[in-house]
Write a protein that holds these residues in place. Structure first.
Motif, PDB file in Angstrom:
ATOM      1  N   GLU A 130      27.592  37.037  65.780  1.00 40.07           N
ATOM      2  CA  GLU A 130      27.038  38.128  64.976  1.00 40.07           C
ATOM      3  C   GLU A 130      25.724  38.636  65.577  1.00 40.07           C
ATOM      4  O   GLU A 130      25.490  39.846  65.619  1.00 40.07           O
ATOM      5  CB  GLU A 130      26.817  37.678  63.520  1.00 40.07           C
ATOM      6  N   MET A 131      24.906  37.717  66.052  1.00 42.30           N
ATOM      7  CA  MET A 131      23.638  38.120  66.674  1.00 42.30           C
ATOM      8  C   MET A 131      23.903  38.856  67.983  1.00 42.30           C
ATOM      9  O   MET A 131      23.287  39.894  68.248  1.00 42.30           O
ATOM     10  CB  MET A 131      22.758  36.896  66.916  1.00 42.30           C
ATOM     11  N   ALA A 132      24.816  38.340  68.796  1.00 45.65           N
ATOM     12  CA  ALA A 132      25.166  39.008  70.053  1.00 45.65           C
ATOM     13  C   ALA A 132      25.701  40.411  69.775  1.00 45.65           C
ATOM     14  O   ALA A 132      25.323  41.374  70.449  1.00 45.65           O
ATOM     15  CB  ALA A 132      26.191  38.182  70.824  1.00 45.65           C
ATOM     16  N   ASP A 133      26.556  40.523  68.779  1.00 46.99           N
ATOM     17  CA  ASP A 133      27.139  41.818  68.425  1.00 46.99           C
ATOM     18  C   ASP A 133      26.058  42.799  67.975  1.00 46.99           C
ATOM     19  O   ASP A 133      26.050  43.963  68.384  1.00 46.99           O
ATOM     20  CB  ASP A 133      28.190  41.632  67.325  1.00 46.99           C
ATOM     21  N   SER A 134      25.136  42.326  67.162  1.00 51.81           N
ATOM     22  CA  SER A 134      24.054  43.185  66.683  1.00 51.81           C
ATOM     23  C   SER A 134      23.173  43.667  67.837  1.00 51.81           C
ATOM     24  O   SER A 134      22.838  44.850  67.918  1.00 51.81           O
ATOM     25  CB  SER A 134      23.211  42.418  65.659  1.00 51.81           C
ATOM     26  N   LEU A 135      22.813  42.756  68.738  1.00 53.63           N
ATOM     27  CA  LEU A 135      21.978  43.121  69.885  1.00 53.63           C
ATOM     28  C   LEU A 135      22.710  44.099  70.808  1.00 53.63           C
ATOM     29  O   LEU A 135      22.127  45.087  71.261  1.00 53.63           O
ATOM     30  CB  LEU A 135      21.565  41.875  70.662  1.00 53.63           C
ATOM     31  N   ALA A 136      23.972  43.821  71.079  1.00 52.17           N
ATOM     32  CA  ALA A 136      24.753  44.688  71.964  1.00 52.17           C
ATOM     33  C   ALA A 136      24.927  46.081  71.360  1.00 52.17           C
ATOM     34  O   ALA A 136      24.846  47.087  72.065  1.00 52.17           O
ATOM     35  CB  ALA A 136      26.108  44.059  72.262  1.00 52.17           C
TER      36      ALA A 136
END
Length: 166
Positions: free
Chosen positions: A133-139
């Motif tokens: 979820e964090m990776a998705d938000s940053l990307a």
């Protein structure tokens, strides 16, 4: 073609140059070598306490404990909205590179770069964060993604801690 060479060179420069660990500005960024100096048990505890998924095994040749960490590989794919003017596209590219540089400086992304074949998958970023979820938000906070020029596809990816690219 010169535009793409320039973009690639800027990307290589931004992500290949790493400041000294003693540099105050980047003191929060730990090198793989610094992490390897900790015992595997201490490093595992530290990472698990931060929410990372870790598995370990004993290397049969060296008898060393190897830690594997879950990372997130974000594929940057050609988006549906590529009708921007050249001026807008160039501006978005500069903002995109600044975003990727910021992700690297903050320690969220370990490596990033474009593919050289100009296909539908334009590049990749490997996020070093505890959750998808964090990776998705940053990307998805990338200006190119927000503008629709790129789309994100993220996959969990496991790699050994402290092993450099060769």
């Amino acid at each position: 073609m010169n535009k793409y060479i320039c973009i690639i060179l800027i990307g290589i420069f931004c992500f290949a140059c790493k400041s000294s660990p003693d540099d105050d500005k980047n003191a929060h960024v730990k090198t793989a070598e610094q992490e390897v100096k900790k015992s595997p048990l201490a490093l595992k505890k530290e990472l698990v306490d931060k929410g990372y998924k870790i598995i370990d095994y004993v290397d049969p040749k060296t008898k060393d404990t190897v830690l594997m960490q879950e990372y997130f590989m974000a594929f940057l794919k050609k988006g549906k909205n590529r009708s921007q003017s050249k001026k807008t596209a160039d501006s978005l590219q500069r903002l995109h590179l600044a975003h990727l540089g910021k992700m690297y400086e903050l320690g969220y992304a370990d490596i990033s770069g474009p593919f050289g074949d100009l296909g539908d998958i334009r590049g990749v970023t490997i996020y070093n964060v505890p959750t998808i979820e964090m990776a998705d938000s940053l990307a998805n906070s990338d200006p190119m993604v927000k503008a629709g020029r790129l789309e994100i596809e993220i996959h969990p990816w496991w790699a050994a801690k402290g092993y450099p690219l060769r």
